[in-house]
Write a protein that holds these residues in place. Structure first.
Motif: not given
Lengths: 139, 415
Positions: B11-13, B76-80, B87-89, B108-111
């Motif tokens: 769901s985070m993805f 690979l990292q995705l930051d929003v 912030h999402l990472t 890592w997969a966190f808010l």
């Protein structure tokens, strides 16, 4: 001809050394109540140690690709590789992100003039006081 | 628990993806960035009896013919930035890690929620920062050495945990104090010898404090894990047979030694680092107190000094680890059968050869060849004490060298 070339080269070298020695102006938004910043305050914001301006407002630091290395060397006395390694640690351990990097001076001035918490840097000779406010001069 | 976490990650993805469309709406927020890091590394030793692994999670070792899987990795990292406060990472690291490639390598997969200045709450999967480099040890570009000190970091299989952490920063003049508390569940798949694997699942809690003053950084941390996963293997099942205790006296009393279930592990560490742009120093010391028999109580420490010469950094590193393992007297089977003897060897080795008695010195060079690329080379010499090679993959001879040389070459980059 060789003489002309020599003069050209010397001129280029002279211009280049001027560029390197140019003063940088740390700039902010005209509507922000913050009218000046100390070097330490700028460092805390650009190195991610704080996310707010001294008055408590949200800070939006912006990097300018062309002057980035020069700016951090003037601000922290460290070469850009060390700054990059520092941010790699912070960023890839999920603690924060480095300032967003803007590609040209126009984008820097525009973004700062449009965002109250924005902070950036430009060549001090290129500051338009009608658009942005100088908060600190870095030599 | 696993299924629950998978649902959260998926769901985070999806949240990440749905944010991508909004990026063009506003110049500043939401801000999406994709970044990454990686290492191409080659490592070789002068022994075929002991193979080098970077840490206990690795399945392949490097011996005299060399190896590229130990240090090589790609992250690979995705930051929003959804808003100024949210912030999402997500970070995925492709590397050699035992077990489920996708689940175990999702680091890592966190808010992250910042409800007020200097307060961060993170929810999701986070790097386990037991020690100073723990939560960025995959990012070679961020440190001087080819890899984090072996004696200190190789013994720790925990890379990440799923839960919540809260960080509060205090500005004390020009100094900065950060205090973090975490509550989480950690699940790590750890290979054992003889192609076996133990899964360590544990509710965990921890606190760490970092004090930054000028060029100095000091750190204290404490973590507590209560292991809840059991361990089974065909060999263990054989031992449960009532007949086993007769032909192999008392062997059943060793069965509980293998199960991590209801055992606790405590990690304590203290560290300091100095960096004035020219000189570098870093030192850490730790004590691990463990009730799990396959993971002995261990004390470790290291000291590193470095000097920069423009783009070159010359460094030296000394590390030491010593485990307080207790000898288990495994009785020999009374029936002389090759299968039983093999079983005896396996039990004896797993209980009595799991110590870490290791010291090493390393000398290396980092060359920042480009602003985002560093080349490194390092020579290390290791000494092992009696029964001290647990951090290495060993052949079955039992006749392992007491010293080893290791040569490493790597290229680290960020993008």
């Amino acid at each position: 001809m060789p003489m002309k070339k020599l003069i050209q080269t010397l001129l280029l070298f002279f211009l280049f050394s001027l560029q390197v020695r140019a003063e940088l102006a740390v700039i902010g938004n005209l509507n922000s109540p913050v009218t000046s910043l100390s070097k330490q305050e700028v460092q805390d914001i650009f190195m991610g140690r704080t996310r707010s301006l001294p008055n408590g407002n949200f800070a939006l630091p912006l990097d300018f690709q062309e002057l980035r290395a020069d700016f951090y060397t003037k601000l922290t006395a460290r070469p850009i590789e060390q700054i990059n390694a520092y941010w790699a640690r912070i960023m890839f351990s999920g603690q924060g992100s480095p300032p967003m990097t803007l590609p040209d001076e126009q984008a820097v001035l525009k973004t700062v003039s449009e965002n109250k918490g924005a902070l950036a840097y430009v060549d001090s000779k290129r500051v338009n006081p009608k658009l942005v406010r100088v908060l600190l001069i870095l030599e | 628990m696993q299924r629950f976490m998978k649902v959260i990650f998926i769901s985070m993805f999806i949240m990440h993806l749905s944010c991508l469309g909004k990026v063009f709406a506003d110049e500043i927020a939401p801000r999406v960035s994709i970044s990454g890091f990686g290492t191409f590394g080659f490592v070789t030793t002068d022994s075929d009896r002991l193979a080098f692994t970077r840490d206990r999670t690795q399945t392949q070792g490097a011996s005299a013919s060399g190896g590229i899987t130990n240090d090589s990795r790609l992250g690979l990292q995705l930051d929003v930035d959804l808003t100024n406060a949210i912030h999402l990472t997500t970070q995925f690291v492709a590397r050699d890690h035992a077990g489920d490639f996708l689940e175990q390598n999702l680091e890592w997969a966190f808010l992250r929620w910042t409800p007020q200045q200097d307060l961060d709450l993170r929810f999701g999967r986070m790097g386990a920062d037991l020690f100073a480099l723990s939560d960025y040890r995959n990012v070679g570009y961020a440190y001087t050495w080819v890899r984090p000190p072996h004696e200190f970091y190789a013994n720790v299989p925990m890379y990440h945990y799923d839960g919540l952490d809260i960080t509060k920063k205090f500005h004390l003049g020009e100094d900065l104090l950060s205090i973090k508390v975490a509550g989480a569940y950690t699940y790590n798949e750890v290979p054992l010898e003889d192609n076996l694997r133990v899964n360590l699942g544990a509710p965990a809690t921890g606190v760490n404090m970092v004090y930054e003053s000028g060029n100095w950084r000091a750190r204290f941390s404490y973590s507590f894990l209560h292991l809840v996963t059991d361990y089974t293997s065909p060999a263990i099942e054989q031992l449960r047979d009532p007949l086993a205790n007769i032909i192999f006296p008392d062997v059943q009393k060793f069965i509980p030694y293998y199960s991590p279930k209801n055992t606790d592990i405590n990690f304590f560490s203290l560290g300091a680092a100095f960096d004035d742009g020219t000189w570098l120093m870093q030192a850490e010391t730790s004590y691990t107190h463990s009730k799990y028999k396959l993971f002995a109580d261990t004390a470790s420490g290291y000291l590193s000094l470095g000097r920069r010469f423009d783009k070159l950094t010359l460094y030296a590193l000394y590390g030491i680890a010593y485990s307080f393992d207790q000898h288990a007297n495994v009785p020999k089977p009374i029936v002389d059968l090759p299968e039983l003897d093999a079983l005896y060897q396996t039990i004896d080795r797993s209980l009595n050869s799991n110590g870490v008695h290791e010291q090493s010195i390393s000398i290396g060079l980092r060359w920042d060849v480009l602003p985002k690329v560093a080349l490194k080379t390092e020579w290390s010499h290791y000494w092992f004490g009696n029964n001290g090679t647990r951090l290495w993959l060993r052949d079955t001879s039992g006749d392992w060298p007491e010293q080893i040389n290791l040569w490493s070459l790597s290229m680290d980059f960020i993008f």
